[in-house]
Design a protein around this motif. Structure first.
Motif, short mmCIF file in Angstrom:
data_model
loop_
_atom_site.label_atom_id
_atom_site.label_comp_id
_atom_site.label_asym_id
_atom_site.label_seq_id
_atom_site.Cartn_x
_atom_site.Cartn_y
_atom_site.Cartn_z
N TYR A 1 0.83 -1.21 0.00
CA TYR A 1 0.00 0.00 0.00
C TYR A 1 0.87 1.27 0.00
O TYR A 1 0.55 2.26 -0.66
N GLU A 2 1.96 1.24 0.77
CA GLU A 2 2.85 2.40 0.77
C GLU A 2 3.43 2.67 -0.61
O GLU A 2 3.67 3.82 -0.98
N ALA A 3 3.70 1.58 -1.37
CA ALA A 3 4.30 1.74 -2.69
C ALA A 3 3.39 2.54 -3.61
O ALA A 3 3.86 3.20 -4.55
N ILE A 4 2.07 2.48 -3.38
CA ILE A 4 1.13 3.24 -4.24
C ILE A 4 0.55 4.44 -3.48
O ILE A 4 -0.47 5.00 -3.85
N TRP A 5 1.23 4.82 -2.36
CA TRP A 5 0.87 5.99 -1.58
C TRP A 5 -0.53 5.92 -0.98
O TRP A 5 -1.16 6.93 -0.74
N ASP A 6 -0.98 4.71 -0.77
CA ASP A 6 -2.26 4.55 -0.08
C ASP A 6 -1.94 4.40 1.41
O ASP A 6 -1.99 3.31 2.00
N PHE A 7 -1.60 5.53 2.04
CA PHE A 7 -1.10 5.49 3.40
C PHE A 7 -2.16 5.09 4.42
O PHE A 7 -1.86 4.47 5.43
N SER A 8 -3.41 5.43 4.13
CA SER A 8 -4.48 5.06 5.07
C SER A 8 -4.58 3.55 5.21
O SER A 8 -4.63 3.01 6.32
N ARG A 9 -4.61 2.86 4.06
CA ARG A 9 -4.68 1.39 4.12
C ARG A 9 -3.36 0.79 4.62
O ARG A 9 -3.37 -0.26 5.28
N ALA A 10 -2.25 1.46 4.33
CA ALA A 10 -0.96 0.96 4.83
C ALA A 10 -0.95 0.99 6.35
O ALA A 10 -0.52 0.04 7.01
N VAL A 11 -1.43 2.11 6.91
CA VAL A 11 -1.49 2.22 8.38
C VAL A 11 -2.38 1.14 8.95
O VAL A 11 -2.05 0.48 9.95
N GLU A 12 -3.54 0.95 8.34
CA GLU A 12 -4.47 -0.07 8.82
C GLU A 12 -3.82 -1.45 8.80
O GLU A 12 -3.97 -2.23 9.75
N ALA A 13 -3.08 -1.75 7.72
CA ALA A 13 -2.43 -3.06 7.61
C ALA A 13 -1.31 -3.21 8.65
O ALA A 13 -1.17 -4.25 9.30
N TYR A 14 -0.50 -2.18 8.81
CA TYR A 14 0.58 -2.25 9.77
C TYR A 14 0.05 -2.43 11.20
O TYR A 14 0.62 -3.19 12.00
N LEU A 15 -1.01 -1.70 11.52
CA LEU A 15 -1.57 -1.83 12.87
C LEU A 15 -2.12 -3.23 13.08
O LEU A 15 -1.99 -3.81 14.16
N ALA A 16 -2.72 -3.80 12.03
CA ALA A 16 -3.22 -5.17 12.14
C ALA A 16 -2.08 -6.15 12.35
O ALA A 16 -2.24 -7.19 13.01
N ALA A 17 -0.89 -5.81 11.81
CA ALA A 17 0.28 -6.69 11.96
C ALA A 17 1.02 -6.44 13.26
O ALA A 17 1.97 -7.15 13.58
#
Length: 605
Positions: free
Chosen positions: A44-60
């Motif tokens: 997600y970070e690679a495509i600058w979708d930071f909102s979903r990246a944050v959600e994924a990282y928090l889930a991890a």
């Protein structure tokens, strides 16, 4: 990032193909579906979708990765979500996250993250870094870090905020600084502030200072007697042998963190004895009057309370003049006693007497010189009647008129000081042959005669303390043991050990004339940095003791900051030569509070 992500061995071949085809969102969803939200976050970070990246990282559970993604997004709401989610992390992780936030200029978010942290200091530092200094100071007071709170408030420009004054009042009260707490509380109310805490501190502080009526007017609903007493400012750590009367203790000043001596002058007196209270009140009044003269040869008064009989002095360590049997070389003895005589002269000029001439009553300044106790301690002798320690010395130092019941006077100080010098010069209390002790030293006959006259039975025939100081300086010069160079510095002691007062060598600037340097080498002023040696234009000066501080200033107006009486003993041309060379770093405050002219700075100008 694309190349590194594609090379990740955790990716399947199908996922690598998807990334190569630009189907990042599909690959990320697939990664989340197979339980790899950490890799999904990177996609997600690679495509600058930071909102979903944050959600994924928090889930991890990858808090730091989520933080980096939120910071990269520059989205305050997203960063707030991460900070809120990170509250569940353990203390060590939260501190690391907070440090990252501060490093990236997000001190406010760092402070919010550490709001309930067990160690309050990281949050306080974060608040201060965010410019929320008053809030940081309040957090420090709430955490019991009152000294830190005062340091923070001293750095803020928010000097008119009632909230800041209220916080300062709390901090000073908690540290036992009752007078300071009252002043801060009054300022808070004058600036429009209010609050029960402020009024409670003001009322209790006024009551503690004896202004009961004023305290009642501040809080008429709560009688001052019911107010909480101020906390003990001095934390006792060990007992001490009393120097004057009553009891004495080694303590730490909770406000300044300085080691002090706490003297309870009424400890041995009967309760509510009016005569004892009168004696103590007169003694402490003289002590405070002498303290205002600020002479380096007299111990400073840190705190005095006549009502309780409390006298607080700096703890200066053992006197350099312990007993006559352990006396240093004769020239150094003369130098020390000349220094003490100069201090007596200043007090005598203000109509004060000292009487604290027992070796056990001397202090020691930061430069190794002896110091007299505060003026007025002679008044405490009636309260020390049960103490037999030093009885022989007390009898030897007391002039005839005092032994017959007359009061102690400045003339008695002169007798006692010279009698003490004789004892240390002969290394015994019983030998009174001053001329014999000085035989072979080339001491001027006029100086010896003046000291002999100081021991006259008639107080009127004795010289003044200033005249005795001059005679002792002459003896010190003649003996030749007080300095290592040709020109002795009359008040500067030789080190008892080479390491006790190391020498720093300074080359005088070309602007100094030979006559000025000669006059400086022979100068007789206790406010100058001691001169230990001289070779032509090179001066060996005493190094500053640990804890000394330059009184730096942005301007060259150092003369205005000189202590009263400083340089008064110098000749006009020499004084002018020094004053015109005073710069922003020419004054140094040594441990104990006295201010000296830094010759290691002035000589280079």
């Amino acid at each position: 990032m694309m190349a590194r992500l594609s090379d990740d061995p955790e990716l399947t071949q199908e996922e690598r193909v998807g990334l190569a085809q630009g189907r990042h969102a599909d690959v990320a969803e697939a990664l989340r579906a197979r339980g790899r939200p950490d890799l999904a976050g990177r996609v997600y970070e690679a495509i600058w979708d930071f909102s979903r990246a944050v959600e994924a990282y928090l889930a991890a559970g990858a808090a730091m990765a989520a933080l980096e993604a939120a910071l990269a997004s520059e989205d305050a709401a997203l960063l707030g979500r991460v900070v809120e989610a990170c509250r569940a992390e353990d203390a060590a992780v939260r501190v690391r996250i907070a440090e990252t936030l501060q490093a990236r200029g997000r001190a406010s978010e760092a402070a919010a993250l550490l709001a309930d942290h067990a160690d309050p200091e990281p949050r306080i530092r974060a608040l201060a870094s965010a410019g929320r200094v008053v809030e940081a100071a309040e957090a420090a007071v709430d955490a019991g870090l009152d000294a830190m709170a005062l340091e923070l408030l001293a750095e803020t420009a928010d000097t008119v905020s009632p909230r800041a004054w209220a916080i300062e009042a709390r901090a000073r009260w908690n540290l036992g600084d009752v007078e300071g707490a009252v002043r801060s509380a009054q300022r808070c109310l004058r600036e429009g502030g209010d609050g029960d805490d402020v009024r409670r501190i003001l009322s209790a502080g006024l009551a503690a200072l004896g202004y009961v009526t004023a305290a009642h007017r501040v809080r008429p609903e709560a009688p001052p007697a019911q107010e909480a007493a101020p906390p003990a400012r001095f934390r006792v750590t060990a007992p001490l042998a009393p120097r004057f009367c009553g009891a004495a203790y080694l303590a730490q000043d909770r406000f300044t963190l300085e080691d002090v001596e706490v003297h309870l002058l009424l400890a041995d007196a009967p309760p509510d004895d009016p005569e004892a209270r009168r004696i103590v009140a007169e003694a402490l009044s003289d002590a405070l009057a002498g303290d205002a003269l600020a002479h380096p040869a007299v111990t400073q008064v840190r705190f005095a309370d006549p009502r309780s009989g409390l006298l607080v002095l700096p703890h200066e360590g053992a006197s350099p003049l312990p007993t006559p049997e352990m006396a240093p070389p004769l020239g150094l003895v003369a130098t020390f006693f000349a220094f003490l005589a100069a201090g007596l002269a200043v007090g005598h000029g203000a109509g004060l007497a000292n009487g604290g001439l027992l070796p056990t009553q001397f202090g020691r300044d930061a430069l190794g010189r002896p110091r007299l106790p505060p003026f007025g301690v002679h008044r405490l002798v009636p309260l020390a009647g049960t103490q037999t320690a030093g009885l022989e010395a007390r009898l030897r130092l007391s002039p005839p008129e005092v032994r017959t019941g007359r009061p102690w006077t400045p003339a008695a100080d002169v007798y006692g000081l010279v009698r003490g010098f004789v004892a240390f010069a002969t290394r015994t209390w019983t030998d009174e042959d001053l001329a014999g002790a000085l035989a072979g030293t080339r001491a001027p006959r006029t100086a010896i005669d003046r000291l002999v006259a100081a021991l006259a039975s008639d107080p009127v025939e004795r010289p003044t303390a200033a005249e005795v100081a001059e005679a002792l300086r002459a003896i010190a010069r003649a003996v030749g043991e007080a300095t290592t160079g040709a020109e002795p510095a009359s008040f500067a002691p030789q080190p008892l050990r080479p390491s006790s007062m190391p020498t720093v060598w300074v080359e005088a600037a070309p602007t100094w004339t030979a006559s000025e340097l000669d006059a400086l080498a022979a100068a007789e002023d206790p406010y100058l940095q001691p001169v230990l040696d001289r070779h032509g234009r090179r001066f060996g000066l005493a190094t500053w003791p640990p804890g000394s501080a330059v009184m730096a200033s942005r301007d060259a107006g150092a003369e205005r900051r000189l202590p009263r009486g400083a340089l008064a003993h110098l000749t006009g041309p020499l004084r002018q030569a020094i004053v015109t060379r005073l710069g922003p770093r020419s004054l140094v405050r040594v441990p104990g509070g006295h201010v000296l002219v830094a010759l290691d700075d002035v000589l280079t100008r």
